[in-house]
Motif scaffolding. Structure first.
Motif, PDB file in Angstrom:
ATOM      1  N   LEU A 149      40.590  50.409  44.554  1.00 51.08           N
ATOM      2  CA  LEU A 149      40.678  51.033  43.236  1.00 51.08           C
ATOM      3  C   LEU A 149      41.878  50.475  42.468  1.00 51.08           C
ATOM      4  CD1 LEU A 149      39.890  54.721  44.263  1.00 51.08           C
ATOM      5  CD2 LEU A 149      38.316  52.838  43.759  1.00 51.08           C
ATOM      6  N   ARG A 150      41.949  50.864  41.200  1.00 51.96           N
ATOM      7  CA  ARG A 150      43.112  50.468  40.395  1.00 51.96           C
ATOM      8  C   ARG A 150      44.335  51.325  40.746  1.00 51.96           C
ATOM      9  NH1 ARG A 150      40.391  49.979  34.327  1.00 51.96           N
ATOM     10  NH2 ARG A 150      38.918  48.308  34.847  1.00 51.96           N
ATOM     11  N   SER A 151      44.103  52.414  41.416  1.00 51.39           N
ATOM     12  CA  SER A 151      45.134  53.449  41.544  1.00 51.39           C
ATOM     13  C   SER A 151      45.973  53.347  42.808  1.00 51.39           C
ATOM     14  CB  SER A 151      44.452  54.821  41.496  1.00 51.39           C
ATOM     15  OG  SER A 151      43.396  54.874  42.451  1.00 51.39           O
ATOM     16  N   MET A 188      43.423  46.706  42.607  1.00 49.46           N
ATOM     17  CA  MET A 188      42.892  45.444  42.061  1.00 49.46           C
ATOM     18  C   MET A 188      42.133  45.696  40.770  1.00 49.46           C
ATOM     19  SD  MET A 188      41.364  42.314  44.254  1.00 49.46           S
ATOM     20  CE  MET A 188      39.848  42.994  44.910  1.00 49.46           C
ATOM     21  N   ILE A 189      42.161  44.685  39.891  1.00 52.73           N
ATOM     22  CA  ILE A 189      41.432  44.700  38.617  1.00 52.73           C
ATOM     23  C   ILE A 189      41.118  43.249  38.277  1.00 52.73           C
ATOM     24  CG2 ILE A 189      43.545  44.521  37.203  1.00 52.73           C
ATOM     25  CD1 ILE A 189      42.297  46.456  35.184  1.00 52.73           C
TER      26      ILE A 189
END
Lengths: 330, 330
Positions: free
Chosen positions: B150-152, B215-216
Motif C-alpha cells: 500500500l501507499r501507507s 509503493m506508488i
C-alpha cells in the motif's frame, strides 16, 4: 458562492470521493491507493463495463448530477442481472468540464453512492479527468448463485418473455425533451423510468433458479436486443406485437400531446427500459411468471424461439434502424 | 477508400472487437454477452481503473491509435505493479468521434491487444459510444503473490527509492510537441517512453518479495506522487535533488533546442514515467537494488522517510503546482 471543479482540482475532488466512499470492508482497501484490494467470494466472477456521455446518453438540461451517477451504476447492475447474477464491486471513471460546479460533482457522487446502496455494490475506486463533456464510466464485478445465463442458450420452441413494461424510458425522454411534467397521466413515472432505471437483480436471480435458458437486458430496444439474443443462440423468433407489454402510461401521455410518438414503436425501438428479455421452456414458464410475480414484477410471454427468420410481426430483424446505435444515430 | 466509424456503427465495431479478442479461456466467456464470466485464482483481487482523454492526455496530432490503446492498458497494468501485483483481466470503454476512420479504431484495438499480450492480461469486454473526443477507459483486475504494498506503509528512517529514470516521458512529449524526431541524441527513445510506457510488473513483484514497505507508480510526477505516498503514510521526507535519476537523454535533447525545459524539472514535475517509487528499510535496500538490477532495471535511493516536513531539496511538497492535475492544469 458556487465553486468550479477547476478551482479545487483533481486532488480536491479525489479527497471528496475518499470521504464519501469510506475506507473499505474488513480486509479490503478502497479508494486512495493505486488499486483497490477486494475480497472475492467465488472462483468465478462477472465483469462488465458501461459508460454514459453527455449529449449522447443524457443532457444536463434535464438530468441532475445525481441522476447521471445513479444511472451509470444502474446500467452496470442491469448487466449483472442479465447474467442471472448480482453485483459486488465497482470502479467509476468521471470526466468533467472544468467549468462544471463542484456542487454538480457532489450530486453525481450522491447518485453513484445511492445506487450502490440500492443494489449493495461497493464502489472501491475510480479516476477523474477533464474533458469537453461530462462522462461517467463504471466497471463492475459480480457473481452468480447458479450457472450464468448467457445470450446463447435459446432453443426453438421455447417461449420468449420479458419482465415489466417496455417503452416507458423512451417516453420519459420524450417528456423531458418536450418539457412535459406532472404526476397526472403518469408522466413523472415515465420520466423516473428514464432517469432512474431499476435493474432487475432479484428477478434475474429467480429466473436463473427457475431455468431461463438465455437472457439479455433491454438497453438498446426490444428489436435490437432480441436480435442479439437470437443471433447469439443461432435461432430465429416470432414475436406477436399485440402481446408486447407497452407501458400503459405512454398512451395516456399521448392524449396530452399532438405529435407524440406511437407507443408500440417506443416499446419496440425505444431502449433503456432495462427489463429482462429471456427465453424459457414452455413447461417452466408458469413457474417463472409466478416466482417473478411474487416480487411485484409482471412477466409476459411475447413470442416463440424458432429455427426460421427473426421477426416482430411484419418487422424483419435483419433490417437496419432497429434501435439505438451509439455511433450511427446522431 | 477510408471508412468512417459512423458508417459501420456500434454493432459493426463490436463485431471487430469480438473477432480480435476471441471467445475466452476454457470455462470463461469474454466479449459478446452482458458481462464476461472469468475465473478468479485467489480470494483477494486488485481492481483499478484509469482513462485517457483526447487533447488532455494525448493528441492525435502525434499519437497513433495503437499508441493510445497500448498506453491505456499500460497505465492500468502500472497500477497493478504499484501494488506489487500482476494483471489478470480488463474491460475497455472507448468513445469515438463519428468522423473517426475505422482504420483508427482498428489501430487502437491493435494497441490494446499488443499491450494485453505484453503483460498477459485478458481483455474480456467493453463498451463503445460516440463523443466529441476520443476516450479510452480501462478497468483491470489483478492479484498479488505477497501482501499488496500500500501507499501507507512507510516509516521514518527508511530509504526512498525509484526504479529506472525520470523525466523521459515529459521530455518525449516536449519532443513530440516541437516536432523533434530522430534516433540521434536519443530523442526517439524519449518519445517511445511517452507513447509506449513500460509498466514495471516484474520489478514490483520482486520489490514485494524483498520487503518494500510502501509503493506508488510515478504517473503525475515525482513531487505529487511522493507527496501522496508520504501523506498516506503520515510521514515526511527529504529527497536530495542531485540523486534523482534524471534520464540522461534529456540533457542531450536540450543541447539541440534553445528553450528546452530544465531536465531536473521534468524529472520532478513531469509525470507519466510509470517508474515505481517505493520505501524500504535501509538493510533491505541492497537486496532490492540487486534483485531489480537482475531485470536490467536500476534502483536509485533518492532520500529518506522522516517525521518532519515533505521536501525535495528546497521544494516544500505542501505547496501547489507540484505536477499534473487533470482539472487544474489546462
Amino acid at each position: 458562492m458556487s465553486q468550479l471543479v477547476s478551482e479545487i482540482g483533481e486532488e480536491g475532488l479525489l479527497r471528496r470521493v475518499r470521504e464519501r466512499l469510506g475506507s473499505g470492508a474488513p480486509g479490503e482497501v478502497w479508494a486512495g491507493d493505486d488499486a483497490a484490494v477486494i475480497r472475492v467470494p467465488r472462483d468465478r466472477m462477472l465483469f462488465a463495463t458501461d459508460f454514459m456521455v453527455e449529449d449522447v446518453d443524457f443532457s444536463l438540461a434535464y438530468a441532475a448530477g445525481a441522476d447521471v451517477g445513479f444511472k451509470a451504476v444502474a446500467i452496470n447492475v442491469s448487466d449483472m442481472a442479465a447474467m442471472g447474477g448480482f453485483p459486488l464491486h465497482a470502479v467509476a471513471s468521471v470526466s468533467l468540464r472544468p467549468d462544471v460546479e463542484v456542487a454538480f460533482f457532489d450530486s453525481l457522487l450522491d447518485g453513484l453512492v445511492d445506487a450502490a446502496k440500492e443494489w449493495r455494490v461497493s464502489i472501491v475506486g475510480g479516476d477523474i479527468s477533464s474533458a469537453t463533456e461530462v462522462m461517467v464510466s463504471v466497471a463492475m464485478t459480480g457473481a452468480c448463485d447458479e450457472e450464468p445465463i448467457l445470450r446463447s442458450g435459446a432453443s426453438p420452441g421455447e417461449a420468449i418473455c420479458v419482465t415489466g413494461t417496455l417503452g416507458a424510458s423512451a417516453a420519459g425522454l420524450f417528456a423531458l425533451q418536450h418539457e412535459l411534467r406532472g404526476s397526472h397521466h403518469g408522466i413523472d413515472g415515465l420520466i423516473r423510468r428514464h432517469l432512474r432505471p431499476r435493474a432487475r437483480v432479484l428477478e434475474g436471480l429467480r429466473l436463473a433458479k427457475v431455468g431461463a435458458t438465455a437472457m439479455i437486458d433491454v438497453s438498446d430496444g426490444l428489436a435490437l436486443d432480441l436480435k442479439r439474443l437470437m443471433t447469439a443462440s443461432g435461432t430465429g423468433c416470432i414475436v406477436e406485437p399485440a402481446t408486447i407489454p407497452v407501458d400503459p402510461a405512454i398512451g395516456e401521455m399521448a392524449t396530452l400531446v399532438g405529435e407524440s410518438p406511437e407507443p408500440l414503436d417506443l416499446a419496440v425501438r425505444g431502449g433503456e427500459d432495462y427489463e429482462l428479455l429471456f427465453t424459457i421452456g414452455r413447461e417452466r414458464y408458469p413457474d417463472a411468471k409466478l416466482m417473478v410475480g411474487e416480487l411485484g414484477t409482471q412477466v409476459t410471454a411475447i413470442g416463440e424461439v424458432t429455427d426460421g427468420p427473426m421477426r416482430i410481426g411484419d418487422m424483419d430483424l435483419k433490417g437496419k434502424d432497429l434501435g439505438w446505435d451509439h455511433l450511427r444515430n446522431r
